[in-house]
Scaffold this motif. Structure first.
Motif, PDB file in Angstrom:
ATOM      1  N   CYS A  18      67.701  49.057   4.683  1.00 43.56           N
ATOM      2  CA  CYS A  18      67.504  50.199   3.773  1.00 43.56           C
ATOM      3  C   CYS A  18      66.353  51.071   4.281  1.00 43.56           C
ATOM      4  CB  CYS A  18      67.192  49.721   2.352  1.00 43.56           C
ATOM      5  SG  CYS A  18      68.570  48.867   1.566  1.00 43.56           S
ATOM      6  N   VAL A  19      65.236  50.438   4.631  1.00 42.80           N
ATOM      7  CA  VAL A  19      64.070  51.201   5.096  1.00 42.80           C
ATOM      8  C   VAL A  19      64.408  51.962   6.377  1.00 42.80           C
ATOM      9  CG1 VAL A  19      61.685  51.045   5.904  1.00 42.80           C
ATOM     10  CG2 VAL A  19      62.460  49.562   4.062  1.00 42.80           C
ATOM     11  N   ASN A  20      65.104  51.280   7.297  1.00 44.99           N
ATOM     12  CA  ASN A  20      65.428  51.930   8.569  1.00 44.99           C
ATOM     13  C   ASN A  20      66.330  53.144   8.365  1.00 44.99           C
ATOM     14  OD1 ASN A  20      63.914  49.951   9.680  1.00 44.99           O
ATOM     15  ND2 ASN A  20      65.546  49.014  10.911  1.00 44.99           N
ATOM     16  N   VAL A  21      67.319  53.001   7.481  1.00 40.52           N
ATOM     17  CA  VAL A  21      68.220  54.135   7.240  1.00 40.52           C
ATOM     18  C   VAL A  21      67.430  55.306   6.638  1.00 40.52           C
ATOM     19  CG1 VAL A  21      70.171  54.934   5.849  1.00 40.52           C
ATOM     20  CG2 VAL A  21      70.324  52.760   7.072  1.00 40.52           C
ATOM     21  N   LEU A  22      66.538  54.993   5.699  1.00 41.09           N
ATOM     22  CA  LEU A  22      65.703  56.068   5.132  1.00 41.09           C
ATOM     23  C   LEU A  22      64.843  56.698   6.233  1.00 41.09           C
ATOM     24  CD1 LEU A  22      64.511  54.339   1.832  1.00 41.09           C
ATOM     25  CD2 LEU A  22      66.142  56.223   2.039  1.00 41.09           C
ATOM     26  N   GLY A  23      64.405  55.848   7.155  1.00 46.68           N
ATOM     27  CA  GLY A  23      63.557  56.317   8.257  1.00 46.68           C
ATOM     28  C   GLY A  23      64.267  57.298   9.180  1.00 46.68           C
ATOM     29  N   THR A  24      65.615  57.227   9.199  1.00 48.46           N
ATOM     30  CA  THR A  24      66.347  58.172  10.046  1.00 48.46           C
ATOM     31  C   THR A  24      66.510  59.526   9.351  1.00 48.46           C
ATOM     32  OG1 THR A  24      68.498  57.559   9.132  1.00 48.46           O
ATOM     33  CG2 THR A  24      67.749  56.300  11.057  1.00 48.46           C
ATOM     34  N   GLY A  25      66.074  59.604   8.096  1.00 49.54           N
ATOM     35  CA  GLY A  25      66.139  60.891   7.390  1.00 49.54           C
ATOM     36  C   GLY A  25      67.388  61.068   6.546  1.00 49.54           C
ATOM     37  N   LEU A  26      68.251  60.038   6.502  1.00 45.89           N
ATOM     38  CA  LEU A  26      69.434  60.135   5.641  1.00 45.89           C
ATOM     39  C   LEU A  26      69.017  59.860   4.198  1.00 45.89           C
ATOM     40  CD1 LEU A  26      72.114  58.237   7.780  1.00 45.89           C
ATOM     41  CD2 LEU A  26      71.717  60.702   7.586  1.00 45.89           C
ATOM     42  N   ARG A  27      69.441  60.696   3.280  1.00 42.85           N
ATOM     43  CA  ARG A  27      69.014  60.553   1.882  1.00 42.85           C
ATOM     44  C   ARG A  27      70.133  60.950   0.921  1.00 42.85           C
ATOM     45  NH1 ARG A  27      63.255  60.945   2.538  1.00 42.85           N
ATOM     46  NH2 ARG A  27      63.083  59.637   4.365  1.00 42.85           N
ATOM     47  N   THR A  28      70.219  60.228  -0.216  1.00 40.07           N
ATOM     48  CA  THR A  28      71.039  60.744  -1.313  1.00 40.07           C
ATOM     49  C   THR A  28      70.241  61.848  -2.001  1.00 40.07           C
ATOM     50  OG1 THR A  28      70.219  58.843  -2.549  1.00 40.07           O
ATOM     51  CG2 THR A  28      72.503  58.747  -1.781  1.00 40.07           C
ATOM     52  N   ALA A  29      70.932  62.623  -2.856  1.00 37.00           N
ATOM     53  CA  ALA A  29      70.336  63.850  -3.393  1.00 37.00           C
ATOM     54  C   ALA A  29      69.008  63.612  -4.125  1.00 37.00           C
ATOM     55  CB  ALA A  29      71.335  64.508  -4.344  1.00 37.00           C
ATOM     56  N   ASP A  30      68.899  62.453  -4.807  1.00 35.37           N
ATOM     57  CA  ASP A  30      67.718  62.212  -5.644  1.00 35.37           C
ATOM     58  C   ASP A  30      66.435  61.979  -4.843  1.00 35.37           C
ATOM     59  OD1 ASP A  30      69.212  59.856  -4.878  1.00 35.37           O
ATOM     60  OD2 ASP A  30      67.732  58.701  -5.992  1.00 35.37           O
ATOM     61  N   ILE A  31      66.561  61.650  -3.559  1.00 36.66           N
ATOM     62  CA  ILE A  31      65.349  61.348  -2.784  1.00 36.66           C
ATOM     63  C   ILE A  31      65.205  62.269  -1.568  1.00 36.66           C
ATOM     64  CG2 ILE A  31      64.933  58.955  -3.503  1.00 36.66           C
ATOM     65  CD1 ILE A  31      66.590  58.024  -1.103  1.00 36.66           C
ATOM     66  N   MET A  32      65.843  63.436  -1.666  1.00 31.19           N
ATOM     67  CA  MET A  32      65.730  64.402  -0.569  1.00 31.19           C
ATOM     68  C   MET A  32      64.291  64.856  -0.394  1.00 31.19           C
ATOM     69  SD  MET A  32      68.671  65.207   0.800  1.00 31.19           S
ATOM     70  CE  MET A  32      68.429  66.845   1.494  1.00 31.19           C
ATOM     71  N   GLY A  33      63.931  65.118   0.841  1.00 35.59           N
ATOM     72  CA  GLY A  33      62.613  65.691   1.123  1.00 35.59           C
ATOM     73  C   GLY A  33      62.769  66.647   2.286  1.00 35.59           C
ATOM     74  N   PRO A  34      61.670  67.286   2.679  1.00 36.14           N
ATOM     75  CA  PRO A  34      61.757  68.218   3.806  1.00 36.14           C
ATOM     76  C   PRO A  34      62.248  67.503   5.070  1.00 36.14           C
ATOM     77  CG  PRO A  34      59.569  68.271   2.759  1.00 36.14           C
ATOM     78  CD  PRO A  34      60.315  67.150   2.124  1.00 36.14           C
ATOM     79  N   GLY A  35      63.152  68.146   5.776  1.00 34.14           N
ATOM     80  CA  GLY A  35      63.627  67.596   7.057  1.00 34.14           C
ATOM     81  C   GLY A  35      64.581  66.421   6.927  1.00 34.14           C
ATOM     82  N   THR A  36      65.151  66.203   5.747  1.00 34.99           N
ATOM     83  CA  THR A  36      66.087  65.084   5.581  1.00 34.99           C
ATOM     84  C   THR A  36      67.512  65.609   5.426  1.00 34.99           C
ATOM     85  OG1 THR A  36      65.774  65.054   3.174  1.00 34.99           O
ATOM     86  CG2 THR A  36      64.352  63.622   4.483  1.00 34.99           C
ATOM     87  N   ALA A  37      68.486  64.705   5.638  1.00 33.37           N
ATOM     88  CA  ALA A  37      69.890  65.121   5.555  1.00 33.37           C
ATOM     89  C   ALA A  37      70.542  64.464   4.344  1.00 33.37           C
ATOM     90  CB  ALA A  37      70.618  64.698   6.826  1.00 33.37           C
ATOM     91  N   ARG A  38      71.266  65.270   3.585  1.00 31.60           N
ATOM     92  CA  ARG A  38      71.871  64.774   2.353  1.00 31.60           C
ATOM     93  C   ARG A  38      73.195  64.066   2.626  1.00 31.60           C
ATOM     94  NH1 ARG A  38      72.766  68.081  -3.261  1.00 31.60           N
ATOM     95  NH2 ARG A  38      74.372  66.704  -4.024  1.00 31.60           N
ATOM     96  N   ILE A  39      73.335  62.860   2.086  1.00 24.55           N
ATOM     97  CA  ILE A  39      74.596  62.126   2.256  1.00 24.55           C
ATOM     98  C   ILE A  39      75.070  61.602   0.893  1.00 24.55           C
ATOM     99  CG2 ILE A  39      74.243  61.419   4.657  1.00 24.55           C
ATOM    100  CD1 ILE A  39      73.247  58.699   3.573  1.00 24.55           C
ATOM    101  N   SER A  40      76.318  61.155   0.860  1.00 24.42           N
ATOM    102  CA  SER A  40      76.906  60.683  -0.395  1.00 24.42           C
ATOM    103  C   SER A  40      76.625  59.188  -0.591  1.00 24.42           C
ATOM    104  CB  SER A  40      78.420  60.901  -0.354  1.00 24.42           C
ATOM    105  OG  SER A  40      78.942  60.107   0.690  1.00 24.42           O
ATOM    106  N   THR A  41      77.037  58.684  -1.739  1.00 20.92           N
ATOM    107  CA  THR A  41      76.854  57.257  -2.058  1.00 20.92           C
ATOM    108  C   THR A  41      77.490  56.379  -0.982  1.00 20.92           C
ATOM    109  OG1 THR A  41      77.068  57.883  -4.382  1.00 20.92           O
ATOM    110  CG2 THR A  41      77.200  55.531  -3.886  1.00 20.92           C
ATOM    111  N   ASN A  42      78.772  56.671  -0.672  1.00 17.84           N
ATOM    112  CA  ASN A  42      79.419  55.737   0.263  1.00 17.84           C
ATOM    113  C   ASN A  42      78.975  55.919   1.704  1.00 17.84           C
ATOM    114  OD1 ASN A  42      80.933  57.965   0.721  1.00 17.84           O
ATOM    115  ND2 ASN A  42      82.851  57.126  -0.090  1.00 17.84           N
TER     116      ASN A  42
END
Ligand code: NAD
Length: 370
Positions: free
Chosen positions: A331-355
């Motif tokens: 989970c931490v590593n995936v977040l570290g790559t900048g992939l995020r669901t809408a609720d945890i978006m931040g600058p420079g991150t990419a929005r992805i869906s639940t699945n």
């Protein structure tokens, strides 16, 4: 090859089934890659059970919960059932589970993952690396104590009252869970009450102190008043390892602590009972968020709180620490790559869906386990 473990999955309503689907993906991965076979059964709970069976939780589901080694719960409720009477609310499912399984210790971790350090409203250096656990007594205290009520006084005024009450046994059993947890962490426990102004608080402090002397002399124990604890949690939360406290103080302090991490969609929890003579302990794991009807069906819910609840389940019910740590790391590593669901978006991150988040975690698990 480990023996089969009986797992009951109760997805519930709203986003519950959506985020649970991503846990199933991880269970399938574990079946394939880790050679752990779970006996998984699914059942309806909450509004879904009311629609199908006219009850928030059927007796047969309760029996399955009693027989299971661990329960993974989604969330229940939604506007569709809001107009039902109090005896037919989706939330009654979770209340009945807690009561009949006698699960009294609610564990709420507050962990700040490095990639989300800026999601908190607190400064990064205050919360970076935070990893604390609050153990809240959840079946006793003032929310259940008698007498309670509203009475009319001789002068016509009314008086409302509730009673804070704790027995030796109620305090010892929740403190025991907290001491045992501390032993597996940094070996430090802080017991929180208001011993300065409440008789029950002083009794709580004395009981926890005596228990430590008898059973846990190796664990460092400190005491703190609840008001000071609220302040310290915001000022310097990293001073804590494990906190144990009563129902009402735990209610307030665990909500406060969870928001140190910044996002509802990230937070798991566990509720457990005492170890029985057979060695079995009832335990239920669930995200702290609800069924989020405002985003249900859109495929945008964050599945991480549900996935991290499953990691807690592996660690606490099945002693599968290594597998739990692997999932948390993925989970931490995936977040570290900048992939995020809408609720945890931040600058420079990419929005992805639940699945897509679920798929990314499985891909990361593949990499980590290679
Ligand atoms: P909620 O936690 O469902 O939602 C609060 C806000 O956070 C919403 O805007 C929601 O979209 C967002 N959110 C929650 N989880 C999210 C996730 N995983 N990903 C992205 N965003 C997320 O709380 P609520 O709106 O007060 O309650 C909705 C329903 O859930 C009610 O019927 C309530 O009774 C029920 N509820 C159930 C439980 C439970 O089953 N244990 C707990 C709390 C609320």
């Amino acid at each position: 090859m480990a023996a089969n473990k009986r797992l009951l999955i109760l997805p519930g309503d709203g986003i519950g089934p959506e985020v649970m689907r991503e846990v199933r993906r991880i269970i399938d991965w574990m079946d394939r890659r880790r050679m752990v076979t779970f006996d998984v059964s699914d059942d309806l709970v909450g509004g879904a059970a009311i629609d199908a069976r006219k009850t928030p939780i059927a007796d047969s589901t309760m029996q399955a919960a009693k027989d299971a080694d661990a329960i993974l719960f989604g969330s229940v409720g939604g506007p569709k059932w809001d107009t039902l009477g109090f005896d037919l609310r989706p939330e009654l499912a979770i209340l009945r589970l807690r009561k009949e399984l006698d699960i009294f210790a609610n564990l709420r971790p507050a962990i700040v993952f490095d990639p989300l350090v800026n999601a908190s409203t607190l400064k990064a250096d205050v919360i970076k690396g935070l990893d604390l656990m609050i153990v809240r007594e959840s079946t006793g205290g003032i929310y259940f104590g008698e007498p309670r009520g509203v009475e009319t006084l001789p002068d016509g005024q009314k008086r409302g009252f509730d009673t804070e009450t704790y027995t030796t046994n109620e305090i010892e059993r929740v403190a025991r869970v907290a001491f045992e947890l501390a032993r597996k962490r940094q070996n430090r426990l802080c017991s929180v009450e208001k011993a300065n102004v409440m008789q029950s608080g002083l009794f709580w402090r004395q009981t926890v102190t005596a228990l430590r002397e008898r059973e846990f002399p190796d664990v460092e124990l400190s005491h703190m008043y609840a008001d000071n604890c609220a302040m310290q949690l915001v000022r310097a939360p990293k001073q804590f390892d494990v906190i144990v406290t009563s129902n009402i103080f735990g209610d307030l302090l665990s909500d406060l602590a969870s928001m140190l991490t910044g996002s509802l969609g990230m937070l798991p929890s566990a509720t457990m009972g005492a170890v029985q003579a057979s060695g079995k302990r009832h335990a239920l794991y669930e995200p702290i968020h609800g069924s989020a009807p405002d985003i249900a069906g859109k495929g945008i819910a964050n599945p991480l709180a549900q996935i991290l609840s499953f990691a807690m389940l592996l660690r606490f019910s099945f002693s599968m620490d290594e597998d739990a740590a692997l999932i948390e790391k993925a989970c931490v590593n995936v977040l570290g790559t900048g992939l995020r669901t809408a609720d945890i978006m931040g600058p420079g991150t990419a929005r992805i869906s639940t699945n897509v988040m679920g798929e990314a975690i499985v891909r990361e698990l593949d990499k980590l386990a290679a």
